[in-house]
Design an enzyme around this catalytic site. Structure first.
Site, PDB file in Angstrom:
ATOM      1  N   ILE A  91     -17.462  -4.392  -2.328  1.00  0.00           N
ATOM      2  CA  ILE A  91     -16.683  -3.230  -1.909  1.00  0.00           C
ATOM      3  C   ILE A  91     -17.619  -2.167  -1.349  1.00  0.00           C
ATOM      4  O   ILE A  91     -18.572  -1.761  -2.005  1.00  0.00           O
ATOM      5  CB  ILE A  91     -15.911  -2.639  -3.109  1.00  0.00           C
ATOM      6  CG1 ILE A  91     -15.041  -3.707  -3.769  1.00  0.00           C
ATOM      7  CG2 ILE A  91     -15.080  -1.437  -2.677  1.00  0.00           C
ATOM      8  CD1 ILE A  91     -14.570  -3.340  -5.162  1.00  0.00           C
ATOM      9  N   CYS A  92     -17.336  -1.721  -0.152  1.00  0.00           N
ATOM     10  CA  CYS A  92     -18.103  -0.636   0.470  1.00  0.00           C
ATOM     11  C   CYS A  92     -17.386   0.669   0.149  1.00  0.00           C
ATOM     12  O   CYS A  92     -16.401   1.033   0.789  1.00  0.00           O
ATOM     13  CB  CYS A  92     -18.188  -0.875   1.977  1.00  0.00           C
ATOM     14  SG  CYS A  92     -19.103   0.398   2.857  1.00  0.00           S
ATOM     15  N   LEU A  93     -17.856   1.340  -0.900  1.00  0.00           N
ATOM     16  CA  LEU A  93     -17.250   2.584  -1.364  1.00  0.00           C
ATOM     17  C   LEU A  93     -18.371   3.482  -1.861  1.00  0.00           C
ATOM     18  O   LEU A  93     -19.140   3.084  -2.743  1.00  0.00           O
ATOM     19  CB  LEU A  93     -16.241   2.286  -2.486  1.00  0.00           C
ATOM     20  CG  LEU A  93     -15.461   3.446  -3.073  1.00  0.00           C
ATOM     21  CD1 LEU A  93     -14.560   4.099  -2.018  1.00  0.00           C
ATOM     22  CD2 LEU A  93     -14.615   2.971  -4.254  1.00  0.00           C
TER      23      LEU A  93
END
EC number: 2.3.2.23
Length: 152
Positions: A91-93
């Site tokens: 997840i790119c967060l």
């Protein structure tokens, strides 16, 4: 895991079970025996592209938690197709890396991910998904993300 980290995780686990926020599936089997790994179900909100879909988030806590962010990935047979979620579950967060602070919690991470899913306008993985999945580290915390799109 330090005593302080274990106490913090027990507090967070009890809070999740007590408050049971909408969109999260919490049961008594979510944690490993040593608290180092949790699995939490997330349910897509009504009125969104992911309405009613169920996904599983896996949290892995290192010895420096909460000073370092947990490793958080989607696991299982159903990984959501989303512009900030790779097909391997990474997840790119920003709050999972550069913007992590010890004031954040498992619950706040889950709610941020639900919000990210809810605001998506299309179901597709990032454009560099194939290359990233083939070349990435198994631990997404070791990835240097480029946060270039806050619209989803």
């Amino acid at each position: 895991m330090s005593d302080a980290a274990a106490r913090r995780l027990m507090k967070e686990l009890n809070q999740l079970k007590t408050e049971n926020p909408a969109g999260l599936l919490i049961d008594n089997t979510i944690t490993s025996h040593d608290l180092k790994q949790w699995k939490i179900g997330v349910v897509g909100a009504e009125g969104t592209l992911y309405a009613g879909e169920v996904f599983t988030l896996q949290f892995t806590f290192g010895p420096q938690y909460p000073f370092n962010s947990p490793e958080v990935i989607f696991v299982g047979d159903t990984i959501p197709a989303h512009p900030h979620i790779y097909s391997n579950g990474h997840i790119c967060l920003s709050i999972l890396s550069d913007d992590w602070t010890p004031a954040l919690s498992v619950q706040s991470v889950c709610l941020s991910i639900l919000s990210m899913l809810s605001s998506s306008k299309e179901k597709k993985h990032p454009i560099d998904d194939a290359i990233y999945v083939r070349t990435c580290n198994k631990n997404p915390s070791k990835t240097r993300w480029w946060f270039h799109d806050d619209s989803v």
